[in-house]
Design a protein around this motif. Structure first.
Motif, PDB file in Angstrom:
ATOM      1  N   ASN A  16       0.836 -11.144   6.491  1.00 20.74           N
ATOM      2  CA  ASN A  16       2.123 -11.795   6.290  1.00 20.74           C
ATOM      3  C   ASN A  16       2.185 -12.412   4.896  1.00 20.74           C
ATOM      4  O   ASN A  16       2.881 -13.387   4.646  1.00 20.74           O
ATOM      5  CB  ASN A  16       2.358 -12.849   7.386  1.00 20.74           C
ATOM      6  CG  ASN A  16       3.783 -13.369   7.413  1.00 20.74           C
ATOM      7  OD1 ASN A  16       4.653 -12.827   6.733  1.00 20.74           O
ATOM      8  ND2 ASN A  16       4.019 -14.413   8.167  1.00 20.74           N
ATOM      9  N   GLU A 199       4.789   0.848   1.664  1.00 26.40           N
ATOM     10  CA  GLU A 199       6.203   1.210   1.533  1.00 26.40           C
ATOM     11  C   GLU A 199       6.406   2.357   0.555  1.00 26.40           C
ATOM     12  O   GLU A 199       7.516   2.847   0.398  1.00 26.40           O
ATOM     13  CB  GLU A 199       6.998   0.014   1.013  1.00 26.40           C
ATOM     14  CG  GLU A 199       7.008  -1.185   1.938  1.00 26.40           C
ATOM     15  CD  GLU A 199       7.754  -2.346   1.303  1.00 26.40           C
ATOM     16  OE1 GLU A 199       8.817  -2.699   1.798  1.00 26.40           O
ATOM     17  OE2 GLU A 199       7.258  -2.881   0.287  1.00 26.40           O
ATOM     18  N   PRO A 201       6.032   6.067  -0.870  1.00 24.92           N
ATOM     19  CA  PRO A 201       5.701   7.432  -0.453  1.00 24.92           C
ATOM     20  C   PRO A 201       4.737   8.077  -1.455  1.00 24.92           C
ATOM     21  O   PRO A 201       4.604   7.616  -2.587  1.00 24.92           O
ATOM     22  CB  PRO A 201       7.050   8.171  -0.509  1.00 24.92           C
ATOM     23  CG  PRO A 201       8.079   7.146  -0.796  1.00 24.92           C
ATOM     24  CD  PRO A 201       7.401   5.954  -1.368  1.00 24.92           C
ATOM     25  N   PRO A 334       6.479  -8.469  -8.043  1.00 21.68           N
ATOM     26  CA  PRO A 334       7.765  -9.065  -7.653  1.00 21.68           C
ATOM     27  C   PRO A 334       7.775 -10.587  -7.848  1.00 21.68           C
ATOM     28  O   PRO A 334       6.847 -11.275  -7.431  1.00 21.68           O
ATOM     29  CB  PRO A 334       7.877  -8.694  -6.175  1.00 21.68           C
ATOM     30  CG  PRO A 334       7.151  -7.398  -6.075  1.00 21.68           C
ATOM     31  CD  PRO A 334       5.997  -7.509  -7.031  1.00 21.68           C
ATOM     32  N   GLY A 335       8.810 -11.047  -8.487  1.00 23.49           N
ATOM     33  CA  GLY A 335       8.901 -12.478  -8.800  1.00 23.49           C
ATOM     34  C   GLY A 335       8.658 -12.747 -10.276  1.00 23.49           C
ATOM     35  O   GLY A 335       9.085 -13.762 -10.811  1.00 23.49           O
ATOM     36  N   GLU A 391       2.531  -8.098   3.301  1.00 20.31           N
ATOM     37  CA  GLU A 391       3.580  -8.848   3.956  1.00 20.31           C
ATOM     38  C   GLU A 391       4.026  -8.071   5.198  1.00 20.31           C
ATOM     39  O   GLU A 391       3.694  -6.903   5.360  1.00 20.31           O
ATOM     40  CB  GLU A 391       4.722  -9.095   2.963  1.00 20.31           C
ATOM     41  CG  GLU A 391       4.200  -9.898   1.770  1.00 20.31           C
ATOM     42  CD  GLU A 391       5.222 -10.232   0.714  1.00 20.31           C
ATOM     43  OE1 GLU A 391       6.416  -9.985   0.929  1.00 20.31           O
ATOM     44  OE2 GLU A 391       4.815 -10.757  -0.338  1.00 20.31           O
ATOM     45  N   PHE A 392       4.781  -8.746   6.078  1.00 17.11           N
ATOM     46  CA  PHE A 392       5.110  -8.141   7.360  1.00 17.11           C
ATOM     47  C   PHE A 392       5.681  -6.729   7.239  1.00 17.11           C
ATOM     48  O   PHE A 392       5.317  -5.816   7.966  1.00 17.11           O
ATOM     49  CB  PHE A 392       6.103  -9.005   8.133  1.00 17.11           C
ATOM     50  CG  PHE A 392       5.435  -9.911   9.119  1.00 17.11           C
ATOM     51  CD1 PHE A 392       4.269  -9.522   9.762  1.00 17.11           C
ATOM     52  CD2 PHE A 392       5.969 -11.150   9.403  1.00 17.11           C
ATOM     53  CE1 PHE A 392       3.644 -10.365  10.671  1.00 17.11           C
ATOM     54  CE2 PHE A 392       5.348 -11.993  10.311  1.00 17.11           C
ATOM     55  CZ  PHE A 392       4.201 -11.602  10.938  1.00 17.11           C
ATOM     56  N   ARG A 393       6.612  -6.549   6.285  1.00 11.55           N
ATOM     57  CA  ARG A 393       7.255  -5.234   6.209  1.00 11.55           C
ATOM     58  C   ARG A 393       6.241  -4.155   5.844  1.00 11.55           C
ATOM     59  O   ARG A 393       6.353  -3.011   6.273  1.00 11.55           O
ATOM     60  CB  ARG A 393       8.416  -5.265   5.215  1.00 11.55           C
ATOM     61  CG  ARG A 393       8.020  -5.602   3.818  1.00 11.55           C
ATOM     62  CD  ARG A 393       9.236  -5.867   2.932  1.00 11.55           C
ATOM     63  NE  ARG A 393       8.795  -6.078   1.562  1.00 11.55           N
ATOM     64  CZ  ARG A 393       8.204  -7.176   1.129  1.00 11.55           C
ATOM     65  NH1 ARG A 393       7.987  -8.184   1.947  1.00 11.55           N
ATOM     66  NH2 ARG A 393       7.805  -7.287  -0.125  1.00 11.55           N
ATOM     67  N   HIS A 396       4.199  -3.381   8.975  1.00 12.69           N
ATOM     68  CA  HIS A 396       4.996  -2.547   9.890  1.00 12.69           C
ATOM     69  C   HIS A 396       5.065  -1.103   9.405  1.00 12.69           C
ATOM     70  O   HIS A 396       4.970  -0.163  10.186  1.00 12.69           O
ATOM     71  CB  HIS A 396       6.396  -3.140  10.077  1.00 12.69           C
ATOM     72  CG  HIS A 396       6.425  -4.239  11.086  1.00 12.69           C
ATOM     73  ND1 HIS A 396       6.575  -4.000  12.430  1.00 12.69           N
ATOM     74  CD2 HIS A 396       6.279  -5.576  10.952  1.00 12.69           C
ATOM     75  CE1 HIS A 396       6.542  -5.151  13.088  1.00 12.69           C
ATOM     76  NE2 HIS A 396       6.370  -6.125  12.211  1.00 12.69           N
ATOM     77  N   GLN A 397       5.241  -0.930   8.090  1.00 17.25           N
ATOM     78  CA  GLN A 397       5.252   0.442   7.562  1.00 17.25           C
ATOM     79  C   GLN A 397       3.900   1.108   7.792  1.00 17.25           C
ATOM     80  O   GLN A 397       3.822   2.300   8.088  1.00 17.25           O
ATOM     81  CB  GLN A 397       5.578   0.431   6.056  1.00 17.25           C
ATOM     82  CG  GLN A 397       6.998  -0.010   5.716  1.00 17.25           C
ATOM     83  CD  GLN A 397       8.047   1.037   6.063  1.00 17.25           C
ATOM     84  OE1 GLN A 397       7.724   2.167   6.385  1.00 17.25           O
ATOM     85  NE2 GLN A 397       9.305   0.642   6.042  1.00 17.25           N
TER      86      GLN A 397
END
Lengths: 554, 554
Positions: A16, A199, A201, A334-335, A391-393, A396-397
């Motif tokens: 996370n 995330e 490909p 990012p950021g 992170e969560f996403r 999940h991926q």
């Protein structure tokens, strides 16, 4: 949580989130820890310098901790080690370069002498209580990365560490596919694999691609070349050195971490730099601009690092001239985009030629993309799977990828930090929690900044503070001096005389009314003042400064 | 700057930045202004809500201002208008939808009645003193965009506004290539063209592409679909409505700007929504989940917008259920990535199916990429060129593109806001400045927040404030009460008793020493206290709070 029977696995950091990786593996009375990283705060954690994992669970179970095994030398895997060792001593196992980078930290914190460190490599086997650890070579954006195989009474657990499958690595440290295949063939009970690029490909390009483009850019540059990249990416540093050698340039290093890493990596043999190649800035300045390359920190736009200082002309040792070439061989995390963009804008204004951005082929990721994550899953064929490091996403991926190569959905666990996965007699389930969280480091303070202080900082940062000082006479119950109004970060008092005058009138009226009504408890007076001023200021300014009444009784 | 002879051109906003576009064209005693935008603050401008251009130059030359011409209805082109009109009245010329969106703002600010507004289109010609303006159709991510042609005694100037060349636009508003070609053939003296995507190779895909993918996603969704995009992108809203119609879903709108734009665009005929298609949230809740689509604001991760509230379960009217589909049909603008990512993470934790990111084909840019910028330059064949609407690196990239299609390098001007380009007798040069800058809006305050307040906010946000109150006796020259120590955002006093006690000891010692030495000027006392406490606190905590001594004399 009380210590349990059987095997338990939990993250103290690294799920996370990207950063502060730390995983706990426990079998009855033996605990093995993998990695102890730190993380940089996001913009909501005002004033915080660093975030480290909460290690309360290990403190409560000190006698059981057998070892800290470290997969590689990046900050998000080693940055928390000094803070951990100040609380609990434990032996450290890591590869040669990783140990070298940990040593720098331990020396800075005065912990080097008392820490037992053991060098390991892909041929090592270490017995840690009920668990036996062995290792396999992977590759990533720093040399000497290891995956960890833990044989436990419940079955074999594999933790990949960070990895890509760079099959033409710049440093010839190949990922050991055959070893991974053997591990998978023997049977992996549970796999923990990193998810950073889940995330994305495809297949992450080889680091060698970057080398080709660096040399091309060096060849075309008519004057000095400034090149900025992550100091820890030793393979890329080597390619930069090689490009400089082949284009007949000397190198100058700017930035403390660049100097540190080049020194350690050269001493340990991970970086080959010809004698006399590296010059001090003052010597380098004497060279013809076409004979010079400057390797500097700050590729993420860090405001205090070398590249930012060069871009605003505030670097003490060097200036960028019109016509110089600046290469940013990194992608902004990012950021950080705005900080990096600001630097590029400033460099353009200086007349520099700038090579940056995703079109430039001057950066490749150190993390495997979707096809590589599937390759790892296919090689290991795990029965159970925990996606980590993301992170969560991303987790999940990664779950979706694992399902696609045949892991059963109910065998995949997406955890939060502190969530426990336990295995007893071949049955794996998620059950309960151990303490986990983030400890904020602010200056020398570790964990002393809590929510109240951060909430105040947020309010202060948005609307400032208005301090009202009044002096009351104890005997006569009347206002004898004040109100004096002090603003910091709210309005500039000299430009807002009218507003401040109204504030003073409200204070006088409110205080006099309360005194008339014999309300003299300070708490009540302060709250009444805060409320009436808060309403007035919001209606007049749409701002909500912290209002701090100070009442002196004499 | 004194008003000049001949033609002058300057940006009051929009160069060296993305946002607050505002350009001034003056020929002797006639001034025409194009656009008046606003911009959102970056993270360094703590607490600031909005940034608008400094219009001092127009205030000093009010009698000369003939008109404000507006190219399209985006915030960075219309957001500053209410603040401008509060200072100077001027007639506004804009296309139908643009006027509709400006009217919403003027109504909110109570300026609608007194403002003269004239609708224009590609067939209009308006005489504005020495300058004659005509217009041509372009397309972009909002309907009714115009480019501006200004015939001046020095020659023809073209300002493109924002544009792409979408040759299959979703709303059939085609870019008028033939008109642009004619303008170029007649001869363009000076072109100002937008630079947003000057770093991006290729040709921006058509908006129609997005429509196809939205419908596909609507078809596949098993439950409700939540879709978030820019409210102003009316073409995309139409495609979402169409997808809902074709997949037999009703629509529910969440977020004030979404409701506003849908209303205005429907009234003006830019959006076609079948009767009974849009339901209130409470009615929509009664539908079968598969019959419902929710169109919401917040695609940039704005913490107070609908999508963020949905993602953390704090939206008052609606909840996301496991199995719902969430589509983010927008790319995060640089700086917003973290906020958007946090939302996606939360949505995953809720069990939603999420479609987002550059792989999803659910967003295309509204700005032309490099090939389109070259196409515009080729059509217009300008003698002189000023790249506008972009940060420095984009302006420089646009310069490189212009050179590549034949504009002479010395005929290209890269300006900062306020820099003046003048043309006299066919000779164009950059010369001098007019006042330009950013005015900060904080709540109801316009321009009242300056550097001192922002500097305080920065220090407060990083390290907080420590307030020391002492009471001295005027007559006896001694400390009679205090020190009382109040911390906000520095440390939590209850957890730092020892540190505060040391602070108090230093204050007492410092004050007593000064009193002994008969130093009683408050300024000296305060400065001495600040210095000694500052040093102590930095050495003990490595933090630098604002230190505010308050001395009461009684």
């Amino acid at each position: 949580m009380q210590s349990k029977e059987g095997l338990i696995i939990a993250a103290l950091g690294g799920v996370n989130e990207i950063g502060k990786n730390m995983y706990v593996f426990q079998y009855n009375d033996d605990i093995v820890v993998i990695d102890c990283g730190s993380k940089f705060p996001d913009e909501s954690l005002l004033g915080i310098d660093l975030i480290i994992p909460d290690v309360s669970y290990l403190l409560d179970n000190q006698d059981k901790v057998r070892a800290l095994v470290v997969t590689h030398g990046h900050e998000d895997h080693i940055g928390g080690i000094p803070y951990l060792l100040k609380q609990i001593q434990m032996p450290i196992y890591a590869s040669r370069l990783t140990l070298g980078l940990i040593e720098i930290k331990l020396r800075e914190h005065g912990l080097l002498r008392e820490t037992k460190m053991t060098r390991i490599d892909a041929n090592s086997t270490i017995e840690l209580g009920a668990m036996t650890c062995s290792f396999f070579n992977t590759n990533h954006s720093i040399p000497d990365c290891l995956g960890v195989v833990m044989d436990t009474p419940e079955g074999t657990i594999v933790h990949t560490g960070d990895f890509k499958f760079d099959l033409t690595p710049a440093n010839k440290q190949y990922p050991d596919l055959h070893r991974m295949s053997d591990i998978g063939k023997k049977g992996v009970y549970l796999l923990l694999s990193e998810s950073t690029n889940a995330e994305r490909p495809g297949f992450t390009p080889s680091e060698q691609l970057v080398g080709v483009h660096i040399e091309e850019a060096f060849n075309q540059a008519k004057q000095r070349v400034f090149i900025s990249t992550f100091a820890s990416n030793v393979n890329r540093l080597q390619q930069i050195v090689d490009a400089a050698v082949r284009t007949n340039r000397k190198i100058c290093l700017l930035g403390r971490s660049m100097v540190n890493v080049v020194q350690v990596a050269t001493e340990l043999g991970y970086l080959t730099v010809p004698d006399g190649m590296i010059l001090e800035p003052n010597e380098a300045a004497k060279l013809h601009p076409e004979r010079m390359a400057v390797l500097c920190t700050g590729s993420q736009g860090e405001p205090m690092a070398a590249l930012a200082r060069l871009s605003n002309g505030s670097h003490r040792q060097m200036k960028i001239d019109a016509g110089d070439t600046v290469i940013i061989a990194a992608s902004p995390i990012p950021g950080n985009e705005r900080d990096v963009s600001r630097i590029i804008d400033n460099l353009y204004a200086m007349g520099a030629h700038i090579i940056y951005g995703s079109q430039s082929d001057l950066h490749v990721s150190g993390h495997g993309s979707q096809e590589e994550l599937k390759l790892m899953l296919t090689l290991m064929k795990p029965k159970y799977f925990i996606p980590v490091h993301g992170e969560f996403r991303m987790l999940h991926q990664h779950r979706i990828l694992a399902e696609a190569v045949g892991v059963r959905r109910e065998h995949i666990f997406i955890l939060n930090n502190g969530d426990v996965v336990e295995s007893k007699n071949g049955v794996v389930r998620q059950f309960g929690q151990i303490q986990a969280g983030q400890i904020l480091v602010d200056g020398l303070g570790i964990g002393d900044i809590g929510n109240i202080v951060l909430r105040d900082r947020r309010q202060l940062s948005a609307d400032g503070i208005l301090i009202i000082v009044i002096t009351l006479s104890k005997t006569e119950s009347k206002l004898i001096s004040g109100p004096d109004t002090i603003s910091r970060g709210f309005v500039y008092v000299r430009d807002s005389e009218e507003l401040i005058e109204e504030v003073n009138q409200i204070v006088i009226a409110t205080v006099n009314k309360m005194l008339e009504e014999h309300i003299t408890q300070w708490n009540v007076m302060k709250k009444t003042l805060k409320d009436s001023l808060g309403q007035f200021l919001y209606s007049r300014t749409k701002r909500r400064p912290i209002i701090l009444p100070i009442i002196i009784e004499v």
